[in-house]
Design an enzyme around this catalytic site. Structure first.
Site, mmCIF file in Angstrom:
data_model
loop_
_atom_site.group_PDB
_atom_site.id
_atom_site.type_symbol
_atom_site.label_atom_id
_atom_site.label_comp_id
_atom_site.label_asym_id
_atom_site.label_seq_id
_atom_site.Cartn_x
_atom_site.Cartn_y
_atom_site.Cartn_z
ATOM 1 N N CYS A 44 -13.319 -97.384 25.929
ATOM 2 C CA CYS A 44 -13.457 -97.876 24.556
ATOM 3 C C CYS A 44 -12.358 -98.850 24.151
ATOM 4 C CB CYS A 44 -13.493 -96.706 23.570
ATOM 5 S SG CYS A 44 -14.955 -95.663 23.742
ATOM 6 N N HIS A 72 -11.248 -98.725 16.504
ATOM 7 C CA HIS A 72 -12.436 -98.417 17.304
ATOM 8 C C HIS A 72 -13.331 -97.523 16.463
ATOM 9 C CE1 HIS A 72 -15.173 -96.858 20.202
ATOM 10 N NE2 HIS A 72 -14.591 -95.674 20.287
ATOM 11 N N ASN A 74 -21.267 -96.151 17.310
ATOM 12 C CA ASN A 74 -20.182 -96.329 18.265
ATOM 13 C C ASN A 74 -20.673 -97.231 19.390
ATOM 14 O OD1 ASN A 74 -18.316 -96.088 20.381
ATOM 15 N ND2 ASN A 74 -17.870 -93.943 19.949
#
Length: 333
Positions: A117, A260, A290
């Site tokens: 990520c 994030h 996400n």
């Protein structure tokens, strides 16, 4: 501090055409109406379909970034794919992005950098040194993710959380008199959390040839959300304190914090733990979900387009990733 004279010349974004609502996933997951919305706080995420491969999406985001910067592909010296998922194990996704842009004879170097990520943040950190040093004049960083391909639908909370999409950023050396620069970056990994978020199968330890349709779980995404939350919430304040102290910054120095977009719970944790005012916090979870490594450059793209940051503003990128890793990068836009 680790000053680098680098500026963001352009950004671009691509979202798949198919929109998937919380209500649609309530039905697919066979849960009570409203469960997905309460559990994830997403609302709408996008799923790739048909020709929308990782390279196709990455190419479209890259083309949008080039147009935003008023550049052509020939103006780029290097193409780096900064994604947590791959189109295929070999060769790198960046190669296929170059091909999807119709530039397969260009000779422009193309390779991948993966920190799950935090791939984009890590790629921006590492490659900015090369741009500042003059190794490359301009670099195209692309994050393109198809999370939907590897979801485990028996793990309802994580399956409902993710979305697909791509974002791209062009970086170049700042000219004399320009205020844009990277101020400081940090990445820390605590491998005690390595199994908290993983796809165990598909590599050399559990090779794809061992896949069995009746036992697909090792080849699907697994996440222990509670374990990640506990570990990240314990480590994040100290990580941020160290970043601020080393760089000589205070939280109020940042015009905007772009995290994030892990989950609604993760977003609340970051805001609370770091005491970030809502008007200085970029949250695009509600209409993206996400999107793994694409989430930070997507948030950056939206922040620029919505004029939430302007040239000279100081910005913080921050997040967590599988590993377990924490990362942050401070820059003057």
């Amino acid at each position: 501090m680790q000053l680098r004279r680098v500026r963001i010349a352009g950004t671009g974004k691509y979202l798949p055409e198919r929109k998937v609502t919380d209500e649609e996933l309530d039905i697919r997951l066979n849960v009570p109406a409203g469960w997905v919305s309460k559990a994830t706080g997403v609302g709408v995420r996008h799923y790739a379909s048909g020709q929308e491969t990782s390279s196709f999406m990455g190419a479209r985001a890259a083309e949008a970034a080039l147009a935003d910067a008023g550049l052509r592909f020939a103006d780029i010296d290097c193409l780096v794919c900064t994604s947590g998922t791959k189109e295929q194990p070999l060769p790198s996704t960046a190669v296929f992005i170059q091909q999807a842009m119709g530039e397969q004879e260009s000779g422009i170097p193309a390779f991948d950098m993966d920190a799950t990520c935090l791939s984009f943040l890590n790629g921006l950190d590492v490659i900015s040194y090369m741009v500042d040093a003059g190794r490359y004049r301009r670099v195209l960083l692309v994050a393109t993710e198809i999370a939907s391909a590897g979801l485990n639908w028996s793990d309802k909370e994580s399956a409902a959380l993710f979305g697909d999409g791509a974002a791209a950023v062009i970086i170049e050396r700042s000219e004399e008199g320009q205020s844009s620069r990277i101020v400081h970056a940090s990445l820390k990994t605590y491998s005690r959390g390595a199994r908290f978020s993983e796809i165990a199968g598909g590599g050399t330890r559990l090779h794809a040839s061992n896949y069995a349709a009746d036992q697909p779980e090792p080849y699907l995404f697994h996440m222990d959300g509670q374990a990640i939350f506990r570990m990240a919430s314990r480590l994040l304040p100290g990580f941020m304190d160290d970043m601020l102290k080393t760089s000589g910054n205070r939280m109020e120095d940042f015009k905007l914090v772009i995290p994030h977009q892990g989950s609604a719970m993760a977003m609340r944790m970051i805001r609370k733990k770091l005491n970030i005012p809502e008007d200085r916090f970029m949250d695009i979870t509600r209409n993206h979900g996400n999107t793994i490594a694409a989430s930070i450059p997507m948030g950056l793209h939206e922040a620029i387009k919505q004029q939430r940051i302007r040239r000279g503003d100081r910005v913080l990128l921050i997040g967590t990733a599988a590993g377990l890793s924490l990362g942050g990068l401070i820059f003057d836009y």
